[in-house]
Design a protein around this motif. Structure first.
Motif, short mmCIF file in Angstrom:
data_model
loop_
_atom_site.label_atom_id
_atom_site.label_comp_id
_atom_site.label_asym_id
_atom_site.label_seq_id
_atom_site.Cartn_x
_atom_site.Cartn_y
_atom_site.Cartn_z
N GLU A 1 0.84 -1.19 0.00
CA GLU A 1 0.00 0.00 0.00
C GLU A 1 0.88 1.24 0.00
OE1 GLU A 1 -3.57 1.80 -0.22
OE2 GLU A 1 -3.69 -0.24 0.55
N LEU A 2 1.12 1.81 -1.19
CA LEU A 2 1.86 3.06 -1.31
C LEU A 2 0.87 4.20 -1.50
CD1 LEU A 2 4.98 2.37 -3.56
CD2 LEU A 2 4.74 2.14 -1.10
N ARG A 3 1.01 5.24 -0.70
CA ARG A 3 0.06 6.34 -0.75
C ARG A 3 0.74 7.62 -1.22
NH1 ARG A 3 -4.82 5.43 2.04
NH2 ARG A 3 -5.27 7.60 1.48
N THR A 4 0.32 8.10 -2.37
CA THR A 4 0.87 9.34 -2.92
C THR A 4 0.27 10.58 -2.24
OG1 THR A 4 -0.80 9.41 -4.67
CG2 THR A 4 1.25 8.25 -5.16
N ASP A 5 -0.81 10.37 -1.48
CA ASP A 5 -1.50 11.49 -0.85
C ASP A 5 -1.16 11.65 0.63
OD1 ASP A 5 -2.74 9.04 -0.29
OD2 ASP A 5 -4.68 10.01 0.09
N LEU A 6 -0.24 10.84 1.15
CA LEU A 6 0.05 10.88 2.57
C LEU A 6 1.54 11.10 2.84
CD1 LEU A 6 -2.06 7.84 3.86
CD2 LEU A 6 -2.66 10.27 4.01
N ARG A 7 1.81 11.89 3.88
CA ARG A 7 3.16 11.97 4.41
C ARG A 7 3.26 11.00 5.60
NH1 ARG A 7 5.78 16.13 1.94
NH2 ARG A 7 4.47 17.73 0.97
N CYS A 8 4.38 11.03 6.29
CA CYS A 8 4.65 9.99 7.29
C CYS A 8 3.61 9.97 8.42
CB CYS A 8 6.04 10.18 7.87
SG CYS A 8 7.35 10.21 6.63
N ALA A 9 3.32 11.13 9.01
CA ALA A 9 2.33 11.17 10.09
C ALA A 9 0.97 10.71 9.59
CB ALA A 9 2.24 12.58 10.67
N GLY A 10 0.61 11.11 8.37
CA GLY A 10 -0.67 10.70 7.81
C GLY A 10 -0.76 9.21 7.60
N LEU A 11 0.36 8.57 7.27
CA LEU A 11 0.36 7.12 7.09
C LEU A 11 0.01 6.41 8.39
CD1 LEU A 11 1.18 5.18 4.65
CD2 LEU A 11 3.22 4.72 6.00
N PHE A 12 0.56 6.90 9.51
CA PHE A 12 0.24 6.32 10.82
C PHE A 12 -1.24 6.54 11.15
CE2 PHE A 12 4.80 6.17 11.44
CZ PHE A 12 4.97 5.04 12.23
N SER A 13 -1.77 7.70 10.85
CA SER A 13 -3.18 7.96 11.13
C SER A 13 -4.09 7.04 10.33
CB SER A 13 -3.51 9.43 10.82
OG SER A 13 -2.78 10.31 11.63
N GLU A 14 -3.73 6.84 9.07
CA GLU A 14 -4.56 6.03 8.17
C GLU A 14 -4.48 4.55 8.50
OE1 GLU A 14 -7.03 5.87 4.55
OE2 GLU A 14 -6.34 7.53 5.82
N PHE A 15 -3.29 4.07 8.90
CA PHE A 15 -3.09 2.63 9.04
C PHE A 15 -2.63 2.24 10.45
CE2 PHE A 15 -2.29 3.48 4.49
CZ PHE A 15 -3.29 2.67 3.94
N TRP A 16 -3.03 3.00 11.46
CA TRP A 16 -2.62 2.74 12.85
C TRP A 16 -2.79 1.27 13.22
CZ3 TRP A 16 -1.21 6.10 17.08
CH2 TRP A 16 -1.24 5.48 18.34
N ARG A 17 -3.97 0.76 13.08
CA ARG A 17 -4.25 -0.63 13.49
C ARG A 17 -3.60 -1.64 12.54
NH1 ARG A 17 -8.40 2.44 15.09
NH2 ARG A 17 -9.23 2.11 17.20
N SER A 18 -3.60 -1.33 11.27
CA SER A 18 -3.00 -2.24 10.30
C SER A 18 -1.51 -2.41 10.54
CB SER A 18 -3.24 -1.73 8.87
OG SER A 18 -4.61 -1.64 8.59
N ILE A 19 -0.83 -1.31 10.91
CA ILE A 19 0.61 -1.38 11.18
C ILE A 19 0.90 -2.02 12.54
CG2 ILE A 19 2.66 0.03 11.64
CD1 ILE A 19 1.63 2.01 9.53
N SER A 20 0.14 -1.67 13.54
CA SER A 20 0.49 -2.09 14.90
C SER A 20 -0.08 -3.46 15.28
CB SER A 20 -0.03 -1.05 15.91
OG SER A 20 -1.44 -0.97 15.88
N ARG A 21 -1.13 -3.91 14.63
CA ARG A 21 -1.80 -5.13 15.09
C ARG A 21 -1.88 -6.25 14.06
NH1 ARG A 21 -6.83 -1.99 18.12
NH2 ARG A 21 -5.49 -0.66 19.42
N ALA A 22 -1.37 -6.01 12.87
CA ALA A 22 -1.49 -7.04 11.83
C ALA A 22 -0.67 -8.28 12.20
CB ALA A 22 -0.99 -6.47 10.50
#
Length: 358
Positions: free
Chosen positions: A337-358
């Motif tokens: 999942e590469l996001r051209t519309d997000l910077r680093c902080a936005g990536l964490f906001s968008e995928f908090w659970r996906s990154i931390s709990r997958a």
């Protein structure tokens, strides 16, 4: 804390969120520093005085080589004139591989610019001015990263914070290390020494080196975060900087990089440019290599959707060690999942659970 073994691959865009310059701004700073000029043969009118003095020291220390400092000053002016055309200072030095004069002046420019950038970042605290204020970096990825890191981790278990975390940073700065050391002290109310013990468990790798260690690491070449060094220290720090051609090709560091990639279950690219030479460095070379990664997330801010598609395929086919169609079908269209519309902080906001709990 992070449930799965998670690898963060960090580029210049990640440091930009706490105030470090990238791209054109960094090139301009380096060009200004190495553009050493004199009037009347002795009065310096342009360039960094400390870099000029460091080059004098370098020549004086090698009398047998009969070095002329003006040769180095001339190299600085060449670098300054050419940098607007270069992708980066690293690319320029690489284009002149084998030219030790350009390499030394360029590296002095890098060290000077990065220390200055640390000193002007949101993380810097003037000695004696009080404690670091976490609110100063609201909006940067450092805070959500630390929040996930410490979620459900009590002070008694602080040494387990980094059990599932690896970091490969292509940046010369020490912002991540400095932030985490400060943040652990404030959050858990532990001593600087106790925070340093916890930090020793963090697996953080710098493929191109960094501008020295931090004092709490208790290692040689230690220099405080954002310090304004004298010319002698500035010259000594050059040894820690590696160019594209000097990057580690064999040995324990390269093995550690590949081990981190191979064992990662989650891979997160933060502010990373996906340059070919860096992707090649990340890719394990074993013919039987197969990644254990289940999910890949990344920022691609400013990149076209077409180019993001190319990078996505390169990650799937090269870095993961298998073709795009070989990726676990449970995560079809979500595995990378590469996001051209997000910077680093936005990536964490968008995928908090996906990154931390997958």
């Amino acid at each position: 804390m992070f449930k799965s073994r998670t690898l963060f691959i960090v580029g210049a865009g990640a440091s930009a969120e706490i105030g470090l310059p990238t791209g054109a701004a960094l090139k301009e700073q380096i060009a200004s520093a190495v553009d050493i000029r004199f009037e009347d043969g002795f009065r310096m009118t342009r360039g960094d005085h400390k870099i000029a003095d460091a080059l004098k020291r370098y020549c004086i220390a090698r009398p047998e080589a009969h070095l002329n400092v003006n040769t180095f000053y001339g190299a600085g002016r060449l670098i300054a004139a050419a940098l607007p055309q270069a992708i980066s200072i690293d690319n320029y030095i690489d284009a002149h591989r084998g030219n030790g004069t350009i390499e030394l002046v360029g590296k002095l420019g890098i060290v000077s610019a990065i220390l200055y950038a640390e000193r002007n970042s949101k993380l810097y605290i003037n000695p004696g001015d009080g404690n670091y204020d976490p609110s100063s970096i609201n909006g940067a990825w450092y805070l959500p990263f630390f929040q996930i890191l410490t979620e459900n981790v009590a002070v008694a278990d602080v040494d387990s914070l980094f059990d599932n975390v690896d970091i490969i940073t292509f940046n010369y700065d020490r912002c991540i290390e400095h932030f985490l050391w400060e943040a652990i002290q404030r959050y858990y109310d532990v001593s600087p020494e106790a925070a340093a013990v916890s930090m020793k468990r963090l697996r953080i790798l710098h493929p191109y080196g960094r501008i020295g260690c931090l004092p709490w690491e208790l290692k040689p070449q230690a220099i405080p975060f954002g310090m304004s060094p004298d010319s002698g220290i500035l010259l000594s720090l050059v040894e820690g900087i590696k160019t594209f051609t000097e990057r580690v090709e064999e040995g324990t560091l390269l093995a550690a990089i590949h081990n981190a990639v191979e064992k990662a279950e989650i891979i997160v690219f933060l502010g990373f440019g996906y340059a070919d030479q860096n992707m090649q460095l990340l890719t394990p070379r074993r013919s039987d290599y197969q990644s254990t990664a289940r999910r890949v997330f990344g920022t691609a801010s400013g990149m076209s959707k077409s180019d993001a598609g190319v990078v996505t395929s390169e990650i799937g086919q090269n870095l993961l060690g298998r073709g795009w169609h070989g990726i676990d079908q449970r995560f079809t269209n979500l595995a990378i999942e590469l996001r051209t519309d997000l910077r680093c902080a936005g990536l964490f906001s968008e995928f908090w659970r996906s990154i931390s709990r997958a």
